[in-house]
Design a protein around this motif. Structure first.
Motif, PDB file in Angstrom:
ATOM      1  N   GLY A  35      49.885  29.662  -8.942  1.00  0.00           N
ATOM      2  CA  GLY A  35      50.273  28.290  -9.224  1.00  0.00           C
ATOM      3  C   GLY A  35      50.471  27.966 -10.683  1.00  0.00           C
ATOM      4  N   LEU A  36      50.290  28.942 -11.561  1.00  0.00           N
ATOM      5  CA  LEU A  36      50.455  28.687 -12.983  1.00  0.00           C
ATOM      6  C   LEU A  36      51.887  28.964 -13.424  1.00  0.00           C
ATOM      7  N   ALA A  37      52.336  28.215 -14.398  1.00  0.00           N
ATOM      8  CA  ALA A  37      53.628  28.477 -15.013  1.00  0.00           C
ATOM      9  C   ALA A  37      53.527  29.757 -15.837  1.00  0.00           C
ATOM     10  N   PRO A  38      54.651  30.414 -16.108  1.00  0.00           N
ATOM     11  CA  PRO A  38      54.605  31.661 -16.885  1.00  0.00           C
ATOM     12  C   PRO A  38      53.833  31.538 -18.190  1.00  0.00           C
ATOM     13  N   ARG A  39      54.024  30.425 -18.888  1.00  0.00           N
ATOM     14  CA  ARG A  39      53.307  30.249 -20.153  1.00  0.00           C
ATOM     15  C   ARG A  39      51.804  30.191 -19.925  1.00  0.00           C
ATOM     16  N   GLN A  40      51.386  29.522 -18.848  1.00  0.00           N
ATOM     17  CA  GLN A  40      49.964  29.430 -18.545  1.00  0.00           C
ATOM     18  C   GLN A  40      49.391  30.786 -18.146  1.00  0.00           C
ATOM     19  N   VAL A  41      50.189  31.569 -17.395  1.00  0.00           N
ATOM     20  CA  VAL A  41      49.736  32.906 -17.019  1.00  0.00           C
ATOM     21  C   VAL A  41      49.516  33.754 -18.266  1.00  0.00           C
ATOM     22  N   ARG A  42      50.446  33.658 -19.215  1.00  0.00           N
ATOM     23  CA  ARG A  42      50.282  34.418 -20.456  1.00  0.00           C
ATOM     24  C   ARG A  42      49.017  34.003 -21.191  1.00  0.00           C
ATOM     25  N   GLY A  43      48.735  32.700 -21.173  1.00  0.00           N
ATOM     26  CA  GLY A  43      47.514  32.222 -21.820  1.00  0.00           C
ATOM     27  C   GLY A  43      46.266  32.750 -21.143  1.00  0.00           C
ATOM     28  N   LEU A  44      46.265  32.788 -19.807  1.00  0.00           N
ATOM     29  CA  LEU A  44      45.105  33.284 -19.078  1.00  0.00           C
ATOM     30  C   LEU A  44      44.916  34.770 -19.317  1.00  0.00           C
ATOM     31  N   VAL A  45      46.010  35.523 -19.281  1.00  0.00           N
ATOM     32  CA  VAL A  45      45.915  36.961 -19.530  1.00  0.00           C
ATOM     33  C   VAL A  45      45.403  37.220 -20.944  1.00  0.00           C
ATOM     34  N   GLU A  46      45.826  36.401 -21.906  1.00  0.00           N
ATOM     35  CA  GLU A  46      45.340  36.545 -23.265  1.00  0.00           C
ATOM     36  C   GLU A  46      43.845  36.244 -23.333  1.00  0.00           C
TER      37      GLU A  46
END
Length: 542
Positions: free
Chosen positions: A132-143
């Motif tokens: 449910g996360l936007a790509p930018r949010q996914v990148r933030g979580l992975v970071e």
């Protein structure tokens, strides 16, 4: 300044497998994910053993057996612990410091963990869902996960929580879990926040011991060239043996620059623990700049909360109000207010930690402050007794309360009727019509000081109800009538997806309750769900 928030993960069922560990019960939830207790039950399940398992998994008990793919790991899974418990000759978990010969395998490398986990070993499983996360949010979580893994690999210390393993779940049949990152960590007994809220008087010696542990962990972290970035009582964990460990390194940053002076982190954090300069920090492509002095500021707040029952030295009923108080202090318009419950030695340290500028704070490193604690005998000695250094205190003013904060915060709305003269609580349960309400909720104020003074109906402890849950929660969107901790309100319905609201402890929710309020023009108002601990079964609002 806001905290990062992921889409809430449904309750992971008891018995769900993450490698050799089985989920037992939830521990805590935060902005990025949810933490569960896990218990070692045996070797990893073979991939594909249960392709339909997950949150909707098969099995008579509803438990799923997930397929977990290892990502770069932070250390070894062990049963014993200890100074030499590192999994590799260089103390990094494998010959090349990555957990395996090829840098991608599970912790411990191809030979397996140095100390394999024993049957029944208990760990903490931190689920970071990406669904449910936007790509930018996914990148933030992975970071965020990458930061925790990298720091866990490099910063071994008795005062830092140990990262044991890390995996990415592969659940094609379950979108809620598919792609979620799970960090396997040591299981703590509880957090410092929980200890403070238990309202148990530990004595000055024991409090000094706990604070000394925090300073030790932070001094080691800073010595390695890292900033924690989110130091607060929730991220200080207490182990079963009473030891103290720092945790939650999702916002940790490695220092860089010519002399290792600063790092960069996402524009997130817990408002109550951010230094004054952070609110004006420019946001660049790499995030906002952070320096060790930001952790020192947070330390000052934590010290105060340990001795003052969880209260901040900056007054206000909401984070926005306290932010305004911080800015007034930083501009020299108001003095620092330290609670009388704080002993003299620790008052001096608070004054140094809460110096209003980065330059003034930078003079007091975690290592130098720890040295003062040890030299002054403020760390608990034998028997838990504390020996406090006697010396002239720095001038720390304790003048009258701050007033006149102008932040457009929902705690400072139009004035309410003052019922303090009678001491009686107004009847907030009266219905706006003759129909029976669908339920009732009791107002809860996360601020312990306000809970203790609820009968006084102090205006600074009052809470606002919104006119419109879909509009910005500002002074223009708050009804005139105020409520206090302990007030009981009649509920007609709930709105699950209103404007997100975060309380002082960082809990955030989009849910709102429509409550009956005869004094309001429409006869109703809206209470954010973070302002109650009740979960009434009421219908959704039409």
């Amino acid at each position: 300044m806001s905290e990062s928030v992921s889409v809430p993960l449904e309750r992971v069922p008891r018995g769900y497998r993450v490698g050799p560990f089985e989920v037992t019960e939830p521990i805590a939830a935060g902005g990025w994910g949810t933490v569960y207790e896990g218990r070692f039950v045996g070797s990893d399940p073979a991939p594909g053993d249960s392709p339909e398992a997950g949150l909707n998994g098969a099995g008579n008990d509803g438990a799923g057996q997930g397929s977990a793919t290892a990502i770069r790991s932070g250390g070894v899974v062990d049963a014993e612990g200890g100074a030499d418990d590192t999994g590799g000759p260089d103390g990094t978990g494998g010959p090349d410091g990555t957990g395996g010969p090829d840098g991608t395998g599970r912790s411990g490398g191809a030979e397996g963990p140095k100390n394999p986990p024993g049957e029944g070993q208990v760990v903490a499983l931190k689920f970071l869902p990406t669904a449910g996360l936007a790509p930018r949010q996914v990148r933030g979580l992975v970071e965020t996960a990458r930061r925790e893994i990298e720091l866990g690999r490099r910063a071994r210390h008795p005062r830092l929580i140990r990262l044991l393993d890390s995996v990415v779940l592969s659940e094609p049949g379950d979108p809620a879990l598919d792609g979620a990152v799970v960090l396997v960590m040591e299981r703590a007994e509880r957090s410092l926040r929980q200890l403070i809220e238990a309202e148990k008087d530990l004595g000055e010696g024991e409090k000094g011991r706990l604070l000394t542990g925090i300073f030790e962990g932070l001094a080691h972290l800073h010595g390695l060239g890292w900033v924690h970035g989110d130091l607060k009582p929730d991220n200080v964990l207490l182990m079963a043996d009473g030891s103290v460990k720092l945790s939650d390194f999702g916002l940790a940053a490695e220092l860089e620059g010519t002399h290792g002076t600063h790092g960069y982190i996402p524009p997130f954090g817990t408002p109550d623990y951010l230094p004054p300069e952070r609110w004006q920090a420019p946001l660049g492509e790499r995030g906002v700049q952070v320096r060790p002095s930001a952790d020192i500021w947070a330390l000052g707040i934590v010290i105060h909360q340990v001795f003052a029952g969880g209260t901040s030295p900056f007054p206000g009923a909401t984070p926005m109000a306290r932010r305004a108080a911080v800015q007034e202090y930083a501009k020299g318009r108001t003095p620092l207010r330290v609670d009388n419950a704080v002993p003299p030695f620790w008052r001096e340290l608070i004054g140094d930690c809460l110096a209003p500028t980065h330059a003034a704070r930078a003079e007091h490193t975690a290592a130098s402050l720890l040295a003062r604690i040890e030299a002054g005998g403020a760390a608990a000695g034998p028997g838990g007794r504390v020996r406090v250094r006697r010396k002239a205190l720095l001038a720390v003013a304790v003048a009258a309360a701050l007033c006149g904060a102008t932040a457009a915060a929902w705690s400072y709305a139009a004035p309410a009727d003052d019922d303090r003269s009678s001491g009686a609580r107004p009847d907030r349960t009266a219905a706006s019509d003759s129909a029976e309400p669908a339920g009732r909720v009791e107002v809860f104020n996360v601020e312990k000081g306000c809970r203790d003074r609820a009968e006084e109906r102090d205006q600074q402890c009052s809470l606002g109800l919104a006119v419109d849950p879909l509009a910005a929660y500002t002074v223009d969107n708050v009804v005139a009538t105020r409520v206090w901790h302990g007030d009981v309100l009649s509920v007609d319905c709930r709105m699950p997806q209103g404007l997100p609201v975060m309380d002082e402890a960082g809990s955030r929710s989009t849910e709102w309750f429509r409550v009956r309020l005869p004094d309001a023009p429409s006869g109703t108002a809206w209470l954010p769900a973070v302002r109650t601990r009740d979960l009434p079964t009421v219908p959704e609002c039409a």
